[in-house]
Design a protein around this motif. Structure first.
Motif, PDB file in Angstrom:
ATOM      1  N   ASN A  47       1.077  -1.387   0.260  1.00 34.06           N
ATOM      2  CA  ASN A  47       0.019   0.114   0.272  1.00 34.06           C
ATOM      3  C   ASN A  47       0.705   1.749  -0.008  1.00 34.06           C
ATOM      4  N   ASN A  60      -6.318   3.820   3.372  1.00 35.83           N
ATOM      5  CA  ASN A  60      -4.816   3.727   2.794  1.00 35.83           C
ATOM      6  C   ASN A  60      -4.578   2.394   4.169  1.00 35.83           C
ATOM      7  N   GLY A 114      -7.739  -0.558   5.145  1.00 33.22           N
ATOM      8  CA  GLY A 114      -8.339  -0.801   4.090  1.00 33.22           C
ATOM      9  C   GLY A 114      -9.890  -0.931   3.921  1.00 33.22           C
ATOM     10  N   GLN A 116      -5.770   4.056  -3.387  1.00 36.17           N
ATOM     11  CA  GLN A 116      -5.486   2.001  -2.669  1.00 36.17           C
ATOM     12  C   GLN A 116      -6.282   1.407  -3.607  1.00 36.17           C
ATOM     13  N   LYS A 160      -7.256  -2.916  -7.252  1.00 34.43           N
ATOM     14  CA  LYS A 160      -7.016  -4.221  -6.466  1.00 34.43           C
ATOM     15  C   LYS A 160      -9.140  -4.351  -6.304  1.00 34.43           C
ATOM     16  N   TRP A 175      -5.141 -13.060  -2.754  1.00 33.45           N
ATOM     17  CA  TRP A 175      -4.928 -12.007  -1.838  1.00 33.45           C
ATOM     18  C   TRP A 175      -5.606 -11.805  -0.914  1.00 33.45           C
ATOM     19  N   ARG A 223      -4.675 -12.952   3.149  1.00 31.95           N
ATOM     20  CA  ARG A 223      -5.184 -12.497   4.100  1.00 31.95           C
ATOM     21  C   ARG A 223      -5.929 -12.247   5.458  1.00 31.95           C
ATOM     22  N   ASN A 252      -5.980  -7.006   0.185  1.00 30.31           N
ATOM     23  CA  ASN A 252      -4.600  -6.887   0.473  1.00 30.31           C
ATOM     24  C   ASN A 252      -5.033  -6.289   2.125  1.00 30.31           C
ATOM     25  N   THR A 253      -5.320  -5.656   2.636  1.00 31.56           N
ATOM     26  CA  THR A 253      -5.098  -5.354   3.234  1.00 31.56           C
ATOM     27  C   THR A 253      -5.718  -5.522   4.782  1.00 31.56           C
ATOM     28  N   ARG A 259      -0.011  -2.768   9.868  1.00 32.97           N
ATOM     29  CA  ARG A 259       0.068  -2.684   8.247  1.00 32.97           C
ATOM     30  C   ARG A 259       0.509  -3.593   7.148  1.00 32.97           C
ATOM     31  N   SER A 284       0.204  -4.817   4.088  1.00 30.22           N
ATOM     32  CA  SER A 284      -0.135  -4.592   2.473  1.00 30.22           C
ATOM     33  C   SER A 284       0.356  -6.183   2.106  1.00 30.22           C
TER      34      SER A 284
END
Length: 385
Positions: free
Chosen positions: A8, A148, A151, A176, A180, A261, A265, A290-291, A347, A349
């Protein structure tokens, strides 16, 4: 083993993007404003990229203004929409990126009235809160598509309807989100959308502002009249061509990337939740695939981050653009998270180059470092007694 999990903040340049850029760095040196064949080749590269970027977000190529990145796109959206003699009222969510908050604060210093729209405990803007923030003189509302740090995704289409009814302009920072999750500029109802290339395998230093044809943008940069007079300056042809290629690849590969992702995650999140006390921020909201943003109570985020760094694992403690302030995340504070809990946020990412083996290594190192740091805290407490 070096493991990069801070996508990110910036994702590695895709080799296919680099291949697209190299001719404009090595052989094709024409100025895109020149009328000779060398200039025309450069101009064709820019216009091809404009088509590719527009296609990714379901916009018209004529609506794409290329910028030096997401920060410039956000500044152009704020100052450009408010005009040369700003007046009226401006509303933003309480969880916006510093590249949007800072220009808004600059306008506030000039006398513009600003309202921060509250978010709930998951970081979402409630349409009722947005409606309460609107005034008859509201000129512009800005709410980011995806945060960001957490997510968390906003329901931009629903929120934009509220703003359009009021007759105000709506801007979304989609830096962001782009590449995605699917974005549709036209159907979302927004007037302005900020993008950046380097969050999705493109080069750093290039972005775009998508502008609805009904909106007149006051330019921040004047001179050569490039980008139809909306952003002067000789275009960075290689970077723009790379942005276009990254957009094309994202259009083709986004669904598979998102599936990969999400699996990584969710596996990481489930593994972390087996540890006592772990808090995952925004876990009940729809988030980027992804976060993951979490904290370990009692452990400083910077301390854990440095421990992971020594193990060769790159994560962050929040926004890369705000990482030197050593203050609790304003995003988490806006969500009602206690400062001492927000101070420990980490975080993770994920990007296209990550795999299950790397996530397992992260989990192993995290468990070891958390246990070590907790033992140190217990020893400190015991010594103090």
């Amino acid at each position: 083993m070096a493991i990069y999990l801070d996508h990110n903040a910036g994702s590695p340049l895709d080799e296919r993007v680099l291949d697209t850029m190299l001719p404009y760095l090595r052989e094709q040196q024409g100025n895109p404003s020149s009328v000779h064949r060398y200039g025309r080749i450069a101009r064709e590269a820019i216009e091809q990229a404009r088509i590719q970027v527009a296609a990714l977000v379901q916009a018209a190529p004529s609506q794409v203004i290329f910028t030096s990145g997401g920060t410039e796109a956000n500044n152009l959206a704020i100052f450009g929409a408010m005009g040369p003699h700003p007046q009226g009222h401006l509303a933003i969510s309480a969880v916006e990126h510093p590249s949007l908050r800072e220009p808004v604060l600059a306008l506030q210093a000039q006398g513009i009235k600003i309202t921060e729209i509250e978010v709930d405990s998951e970081g979402r803007v409630n349409p009722l809160a947005l409606g309460a923030a609107l005034r008859p003189d509201t000129r512009l509302v800005s709410i980011m598509w995806a945060n960001n740090e957490t997510g968390v995704l906003q329901d931009i289409t629903t929120l934009s309807e509220e703003v359009r009814i009021q007759g105000s302009l709506f801007h979304t920072d989609a830096v962001q989100a782009v590449g995605k999750v699917p974005l549709d500029f036209h159907h979302s109802g927004v007037h302005l959308m900020s993008l950046s290339a380097h969050k999705m395998g493109g080069p750093k230093g290039v972005g775009a502002l998508i502008v609805d044809s009904s909106v007149d943008i006051f330019p921040l940069l004047r001179g050569g009249g490039q980008e139809k007079g909306r952003r002067s300056g000789t275009e960075n042809v290689a970077a723009i061509a790379g942005f276009g290629k990254a957009a094309e690849l994202a259009s083709l590969e986004m669904n598979q990337r998102a599936r990969d992702w999400s699996q990584l995650r969710e596996y990481l999140e489930q593994s972390l939740q087996q540890l006592p006390g772990i808090v995952v921020f925004g876990e009940k909201a729809e988030r980027l695939p992804n976060t993951l943003f979490f904290t370990v109570p009692g452990i400083e985020g910077e301390t854990l981050l440095m421990a992971l760094d020594k193990a060769g694992i790159g994560v962050s403690s929040g926004s890369a653009c705000d990482s030197n302030h050593h203050q609790p995340s304003h995003v988490l504070l806006a969500m009602g998270i206690a400062p001492e809990l927000a101070q420990g946020a980490i975080r993770v990412s994920i990007g296209v180059d990550n795999n299950l083996s790397q996530i397992n290594e992260l989990i192993t190192v995290l468990k070891s470092q958390i246990s070590k740091l907790q033992r140190m805290l217990l020893c400190d407490v015991g010594y103090g007694v």
